[in-house]
Design a protein around this motif. Structure first.
Motif, mmCIF file in Angstrom:
data_model
loop_
_atom_site.group_PDB
_atom_site.id
_atom_site.type_symbol
_atom_site.label_atom_id
_atom_site.label_comp_id
_atom_site.label_asym_id
_atom_site.label_seq_id
_atom_site.Cartn_x
_atom_site.Cartn_y
_atom_site.Cartn_z
ATOM 1 N N GLN A 97 31.865 -22.961 -39.786
ATOM 2 C CA GLN A 97 31.262 -21.968 -38.906
ATOM 3 C C GLN A 97 29.872 -21.558 -39.396
ATOM 4 N N GLN A 98 29.731 -21.348 -40.705
ATOM 5 C CA GLN A 98 28.440 -20.950 -41.255
ATOM 6 C C GLN A 98 27.417 -22.078 -41.130
ATOM 7 N N THR A 99 27.870 -23.314 -41.326
ATOM 8 C CA THR A 99 26.983 -24.474 -41.172
ATOM 9 C C THR A 99 26.499 -24.565 -39.727
ATOM 10 N N ALA A 100 27.397 -24.342 -38.782
ATOM 11 C CA ALA A 100 27.024 -24.377 -37.365
ATOM 12 C C ALA A 100 26.002 -23.294 -37.048
ATOM 13 N N ARG A 101 26.205 -22.094 -37.590
ATOM 14 C CA ARG A 101 25.256 -21.000 -37.368
ATOM 15 C C ARG A 101 23.870 -21.355 -37.908
ATOM 16 N N GLN A 102 23.831 -21.830 -39.158
ATOM 17 C CA GLN A 102 22.541 -22.136 -39.783
ATOM 18 C C GLN A 102 21.855 -23.329 -39.133
ATOM 19 N N LYS A 104 22.267 -24.106 -35.994
ATOM 20 C CA LYS A 104 22.102 -23.761 -34.579
ATOM 21 C C LYS A 104 22.698 -24.838 -33.659
ATOM 22 N N VAL A 105 23.899 -25.275 -34.018
ATOM 23 C CA VAL A 105 24.644 -26.220 -33.179
ATOM 24 C C VAL A 105 26.066 -25.698 -33.018
ATOM 25 N N ALA A 106 26.747 -26.211 -32.023
ATOM 26 C CA ALA A 106 28.139 -25.823 -31.806
ATOM 27 C C ALA A 106 29.016 -26.421 -32.901
ATOM 28 N N GLU A 109 30.162 -29.932 -32.503
ATOM 29 C CA GLU A 109 29.175 -31.002 -32.646
ATOM 30 C C GLU A 109 28.969 -31.427 -34.101
ATOM 31 N N LEU A 110 29.536 -30.689 -35.040
ATOM 32 C CA LEU A 110 29.363 -31.020 -36.457
ATOM 33 C C LEU A 110 30.166 -32.260 -36.825
ATOM 34 N N LYS A 111 29.622 -33.025 -37.777
ATOM 35 C CA LYS A 111 30.338 -34.174 -38.338
ATOM 36 C C LYS A 111 30.393 -33.991 -39.848
ATOM 37 N N LEU A 112 31.548 -34.255 -40.419
ATOM 38 C CA LEU A 112 31.699 -34.176 -41.864
ATOM 39 C C LEU A 112 31.044 -35.406 -42.489
#
Length: 143
Positions: A97-102, A104-106, A109-112
């Motif tokens: 969640q913090q990575t998405a906030r920083q 600025k993506v949903a 949409e994140l990939k490990l």
């Protein structure tokens, strides 16, 4: 919770308090060599009470040490050991969640991205961290 329960047992054993149903249930479980249900409901660890208590103390000390790094603003500066957490998935979800906030993506949409060896601390992503103490089973790694 554990400390409160053991203090209640101690007070009953010293004759300073009356035996209640919860205290009786805890002492019965401990005498039978099992972790009391209210404790195992909070964290499902080893089945042996002494080993369970050792694990809880070890995790508590690790969390206290980790909180010191948080207070110094160095939360992810040293390796993160999921085995020292009661529920590592909570940490991983908060990191997501913090990575998405920083970034600025949903979150969806994140990939490990994982890196091994010497390149492991290069800056990939908004919040890179080193995860240590993992045991992989059935994994295939290629160079």
């Amino acid at each position: 919770m554990v400390n409160t329960a053991l203090e209640a047992v101690s007070r009953v054993l010293r004759g300073q308090d009356l035996l209640t149903v919860p205290v009786r249930n805890i002492t019965t479980a401990l005498a039978a060599g099992t972790v009391p249900e209210p404790w195992s409901d909070k964290w499902e660890g080893p089945e042996s009470p002494p080993i369970w208590l050792q694990a809880v103390v070890k995790k508590k000390l690790a969390i206290d040490a980790w909180l010191d790094t948080v207070e110094r603003g160095q939360t992810l500066a040293s390796p993160v050991y999921p085995s020292s957490m009661f529920n590592p998935s909570v940490f991983l979800n908060a990191l997501r969640q913090q990575t998405a906030r920083q970034s600025k993506v949903a979150v969806d949409e994140l990939k490990l991205v994982c890196q091994w060896g010497d390149s492991a601390r290069s800056s990939v992503g908004a919040l890179p961290c080193t995860v240590a103490g993992l045991v992989l089973q059935g994994a295939l790694a290629s160079a």
